[in-house]
Design a protein around this motif. Structure first.
Motif, PDB file in Angstrom:
ATOM      1  N   SER A  87      -5.294  13.982  -6.198  1.00  0.00           N
ATOM      2  CA  SER A  87      -4.415  13.495  -5.262  1.00  0.00           C
ATOM      3  C   SER A  87      -5.414  12.530  -4.810  1.00  0.00           C
ATOM      4  CB  SER A  87      -4.289  14.893  -4.279  1.00  0.00           C
ATOM      5  OG  SER A  87      -6.045  15.991  -4.388  1.00  0.00           O
ATOM      6  N   GLY A  88      -6.488  12.573  -4.863  1.00  0.00           N
ATOM      7  CA  GLY A  88      -7.045  11.299  -3.487  1.00  0.00           C
ATOM      8  C   GLY A  88      -6.523  10.118  -3.981  1.00  0.00           C
ATOM      9  N   ALA A  89      -6.676  10.196  -5.343  1.00  0.00           N
ATOM     10  CA  ALA A  89      -6.160   8.412  -5.736  1.00  0.00           C
ATOM     11  C   ALA A  89      -4.575   7.874  -5.226  1.00  0.00           C
ATOM     12  CB  ALA A  89      -5.842   8.707  -7.207  1.00  0.00           C
ATOM     13  N   VAL A  90      -3.924   9.276  -5.289  1.00  0.00           N
ATOM     14  CA  VAL A  90      -2.289   9.333  -4.659  1.00  0.00           C
ATOM     15  C   VAL A  90      -2.192   8.423  -3.599  1.00  0.00           C
ATOM     16  CG1 VAL A  90       0.083  10.459  -4.339  1.00  0.00           C
ATOM     17  CG2 VAL A  90      -1.350  10.195  -7.121  1.00  0.00           C
ATOM     18  N   LEU A  91      -3.595   9.438  -2.505  1.00  0.00           N
ATOM     19  CA  LEU A  91      -3.595   9.200  -0.927  1.00  0.00           C
ATOM     20  C   LEU A  91      -3.839   7.842  -0.294  1.00  0.00           C
ATOM     21  CD1 LEU A  91      -3.324  10.488   1.261  1.00  0.00           C
ATOM     22  CD2 LEU A  91      -5.602  11.294   1.646  1.00  0.00           C
ATOM     23  N   ILE A  92      -4.920   7.114  -1.708  1.00  0.00           N
ATOM     24  CA  ILE A  92      -5.871   5.701  -0.962  1.00  0.00           C
ATOM     25  C   ILE A  92      -4.513   4.887  -1.653  1.00  0.00           C
ATOM     26  CG2 ILE A  92      -7.711   4.150  -2.337  1.00  0.00           C
ATOM     27  CD1 ILE A  92      -9.512   6.951  -2.362  1.00  0.00           C
ATOM     28  N   THR A  93      -4.065   4.812  -2.709  1.00  0.00           N
ATOM     29  CA  THR A  93      -3.250   3.567  -3.730  1.00  0.00           C
ATOM     30  C   THR A  93      -1.974   3.813  -2.648  1.00  0.00           C
ATOM     31  OG1 THR A  93      -2.216   5.194  -5.170  1.00  0.00           O
ATOM     32  CG2 THR A  93      -4.286   3.873  -5.695  1.00  0.00           C
ATOM     33  N   GLU A  94      -1.384   5.139  -2.254  1.00  0.00           N
ATOM     34  CA  GLU A  94      -0.166   4.681  -1.812  1.00  0.00           C
ATOM     35  C   GLU A  94       0.025   4.699  -0.121  1.00  0.00           C
ATOM     36  OE1 GLU A  94       2.923   4.964  -3.874  1.00  0.00           O
ATOM     37  OE2 GLU A  94       1.820   5.327  -5.561  1.00  0.00           O
ATOM     38  N   THR A  95      -0.746   4.632   0.162  1.00  0.00           N
ATOM     39  CA  THR A  95      -1.439   4.367   1.737  1.00  0.00           C
ATOM     40  C   THR A  95      -1.043   2.880   2.052  1.00  0.00           C
ATOM     41  OG1 THR A  95      -2.749   6.535   1.826  1.00  0.00           O
ATOM     42  CG2 THR A  95      -3.080   4.642   3.229  1.00  0.00           C
ATOM     43  N   TYR A  96      -2.412   2.028   0.854  1.00  0.00           N
ATOM     44  CA  TYR A  96      -2.445   0.912   0.726  1.00  0.00           C
ATOM     45  C   TYR A  96      -0.983   0.141   0.274  1.00  0.00           C
ATOM     46  CZ  TYR A  96      -4.308  -3.744  -0.737  1.00  0.00           C
ATOM     47  OH  TYR A  96      -4.120  -5.316  -0.404  1.00  0.00           O
ATOM     48  N   GLY A  97      -1.104   0.749  -0.840  1.00  0.00           N
ATOM     49  CA  GLY A  97       0.603   0.415  -0.888  1.00  0.00           C
ATOM     50  C   GLY A  97       1.704  -0.149   0.049  1.00  0.00           C
ATOM     51  N   ALA A  98       1.440   0.929   0.874  1.00  0.00           N
ATOM     52  CA  ALA A  98       2.866   1.251   1.713  1.00  0.00           C
ATOM     53  C   ALA A  98       2.913   0.368   2.412  1.00  0.00           C
ATOM     54  CB  ALA A  98       3.326   2.542   2.433  1.00  0.00           C
ATOM     55  N   VAL A  99       0.619  -0.005   2.749  1.00  0.00           N
ATOM     56  CA  VAL A  99       1.043  -0.833   4.184  1.00  0.00           C
ATOM     57  C   VAL A  99       1.200  -2.110   4.424  1.00  0.00           C
ATOM     58  CG1 VAL A  99       0.215   1.520   6.035  1.00  0.00           C
ATOM     59  CG2 VAL A  99      -1.289   0.112   4.886  1.00  0.00           C
ATOM     60  N   SER A 100       0.816  -2.654   2.465  1.00  0.00           N
ATOM     61  CA  SER A 100       0.846  -4.341   2.267  1.00  0.00           C
ATOM     62  C   SER A 100       1.538  -4.643   1.551  1.00  0.00           C
ATOM     63  CB  SER A 100      -0.355  -3.678   1.403  1.00  0.00           C
ATOM     64  OG  SER A 100      -0.585  -3.037   0.503  1.00  0.00           O
ATOM     65  N   ASN A 101       2.968  -3.323   1.670  1.00  0.00           N
ATOM     66  CA  ASN A 101       4.180  -3.777   1.936  1.00  0.00           C
ATOM     67  C   ASN A 101       4.782  -5.433   2.461  1.00  0.00           C
ATOM     68  OD1 ASN A 101       6.703  -4.563   0.846  1.00  0.00           O
ATOM     69  ND2 ASN A 101       7.559  -2.020   0.372  1.00  0.00           N
ATOM     70  N   TYR A 102       4.821  -6.809   1.498  1.00  0.00           N
ATOM     71  CA  TYR A 102       5.594  -7.872   2.395  1.00  0.00           C
ATOM     72  C   TYR A 102       7.037  -7.567   3.118  1.00  0.00           C
ATOM     73  CZ  TYR A 102       6.604 -12.572   3.479  1.00  0.00           C
ATOM     74  OH  TYR A 102       7.058 -13.564   3.817  1.00  0.00           O
ATOM     75  N   SER A 103       7.687  -6.812   2.304  1.00  0.00           N
ATOM     76  CA  SER A 103       8.946  -6.782   2.930  1.00  0.00           C
ATOM     77  C   SER A 103       9.184  -5.972   4.077  1.00  0.00           C
ATOM     78  CB  SER A 103      10.035  -6.252   1.639  1.00  0.00           C
ATOM     79  OG  SER A 103      10.007  -6.818   0.349  1.00  0.00           O
ATOM     80  N   LEU A 104       8.031  -5.310   3.947  1.00  0.00           N
ATOM     81  CA  LEU A 104       7.810  -4.017   5.607  1.00  0.00           C
ATOM     82  C   LEU A 104       7.726  -5.503   6.577  1.00  0.00           C
ATOM     83  CD1 LEU A 104       6.334  -0.736   5.139  1.00  0.00           C
ATOM     84  CD2 LEU A 104       9.557  -1.425   5.689  1.00  0.00           C
ATOM     85  N   VAL A 105       7.594  -6.524   6.955  1.00  0.00           N
ATOM     86  CA  VAL A 105       7.050  -6.859   7.890  1.00  0.00           C
ATOM     87  C   VAL A 105       8.610  -7.329   8.457  1.00  0.00           C
ATOM     88  CG1 VAL A 105       6.750  -9.735   8.427  1.00  0.00           C
ATOM     89  CG2 VAL A 105       5.724  -8.729   6.909  1.00  0.00           C
ATOM     90  N   VAL A 106       9.730  -7.541   7.929  1.00  0.00           N
ATOM     91  CA  VAL A 106      10.827  -7.373   9.392  1.00  0.00           C
ATOM     92  C   VAL A 106      11.164  -6.027  10.212  1.00  0.00           C
ATOM     93  CG1 VAL A 106      12.136  -7.950   6.447  1.00  0.00           C
ATOM     94  CG2 VAL A 106      12.785  -5.968   7.328  1.00  0.00           C
TER      95      VAL A 106
END
Length: 434
Positions: free
Chosen positions: A45-64
């Protein structure tokens, strides 16, 4: 305890948390984190929290998202939304119910730069409601047209709903934006048809507006031209492949800022407020995306999406029967949840079912957004109704809900047409991307 049971308890806990007014992002974070902890251990669960949080906010497409929100906020602060409404009023205001129709057109036009249902309803409502009150429009028609017109902000590109759907399903934001164009125009036309029917049945509900000379119409259209040009450049540039949705959002925001500064229509304080509102809205949306990304691995571990898909197949309803069940579930949820919450909570569950049934995921994105739009004007939540109530404080809630009923019927008709004729949504993205 089976993983399915844990999943059911987790989903029940999610809705319970939201019922106690826990922000949907944090409700999803809590359920996703602790659910994964129960099924996979704390380390997982800790790994999911860290990796998914980073993956979500670093998604280039969300810049729109922040760029188009900024575009809409600057346009509103600079008064460009007023020019859109004035131009629409000049061309259709002379007809019976024309002022309400102008409000719908203004909402559709502003949707093409804001991407937000709430922002559209508030911005056009502040301009249009006083004018409709001055001309003697019924409270139900005036507020109903703004509440319904505001929902176009969730459908007409650039839509935050489509951006989130694309992130959640890993579909193309460009295709989704293009898919919303014709359905948005269709919905605008159906709203105007609903206004015509209401004013035909009760002429006093929407009297004729002031007559505007042709030269004045051209002049007002010219004042709206800069913002209209930005819309055409942003969306048209995506269609012809001149730039990506992310590039279009940045170019659009920069152009609106430059135009506002060149016209001296933007004060420093107004610019600061627009930036601050953009940051607040973006933070809220990004937090929701993080919550959804943490929840999704837990749902996958519970096998609930596959179980639901198998259950629907066992019932023998067929693809369209399963779609009907999903739509009815959306309608029921729309009475209690706001649009973004419903989107991020349900898409991870229903999307595998939709793909298994053989439906086009881009087309379903349009269907889902329209059903969510319907929830924005239905009781008891009806987010857009509450937003309009904030602008028209003297109008009872019952009158606003009564006013949106003809538009709700129009949305149902539009939804059925898009289900019956999927090419309404798919024609432009298919012609663009092949």
């Amino acid at each position: 305890m089976s993983v399915e049971t844990v999943g059911i308890i987790g989903i029940a806990a999610l809705f319970a948390l939201m019922a106690f007014r826990t922000p949907v992002a944090f409700a999803m974070l809590l359920v996703g984190f602790f659910g994964t902890w129960i099924l996979g251990g704390f380390r997982s669960s800790g790994a999911v929290l860290i990796t998914e949080t980073y993956g979500a906010v670093s998604n280039y497409s969300l810049v729109v998202v922040p760029m188009f929100i900024l575009l809409g906020n600057i346009a509103s602060a600079a008064g460009f939304s007023r020019s859109l409404y004035d131009a629409a009023y000049a061309w259709v205001g002379g007809f019976r119910g024309g002022l309400a129709s102008a409000s719908v057109i203004g909402c559709a036009a502003f949707s093409a730069v804001s991407g937000s249902s709430v922002a559209t309803a508030v911005t056009i409502g502040k301009v249009a409601l006083p004018e409709m009150k001055r001309l003697g429009y019924s409270a139900s028609l005036s507020t109903g047209s703004i509440a319904a017109g505001g929902t176009l902000g969730f459908l007409i590109p650039p839509s935050t709903g489509f951006a989130l759907y694309a992130v959640l399903t890993e579909e193309s934001i460009g295709r989704l934006f293009m898919a919303g164009i014709l359905p948005g125009i269709l919905m605008m036309g159906l709203f105007m048809a609903a206004i015509s029917i209401v004013t035909w049945l009760d002429p006093k509900a929407g009297p004729h507006g002031d007559h505007v000379r042709f030269l004045q119409k051209l002049k007002l259209l010219g004042k709206a031209a800069p913002l209209l040009a930005v819309m055409v450049l942003s969306i048209g540039g995506i269609y012809v492949g001149a730039f990506t949705p992310v590039e279009a959002s940045g170019i659009g925001a920069a152009l609106v800022i430059l135009i506002a500064l060149a016209m001296r229509a933007l004060t420093l304080s107004a610019f600061y407020e627009a930036l601050l509102d953009t940051v607040k809205t973006t933070a809220m949306l990004f937090t929701i995306v993080i919550g959804a990304n943490v929840l999704n691995p837990f749902l996958a571990m519970t096998h609930i999406p596959e179980t639901l898909g198998t259950a629907l197949t066992t019932l023998g309803l067929g693809p369209y029967g399963s779609l009907a069940v999903i739509i009815l579930a959306y309608v029921a949820l729309g009475m209690f949840l706001d649009g973004l919450s419903m989107l991020v909570v349900t898409i991870p569950i229903v999307f595998p079912i939709i793909k298994a049934a053989g439906f086009d995921p881009i087309w379903f994105g349009v269907v889902a957004v329209i059903v969510i739009e319907m929830g924005m004007i239905t009781p008891p939540v009806g987010l857009n109704v509450f937003v309009v109530k904030g602008v028209a404080e003297d109008v009872p809630m019952s009158a606003i809900f009564r006013g949106v009923m003809p538009f709700l019927m129009a949305m149902i008709i539009g939804l059925l047409l898009i289900i019956a004729f999927p090419q309404i949504a798919l024609l432009i993205p298919n012609s663009m991307f092949g």
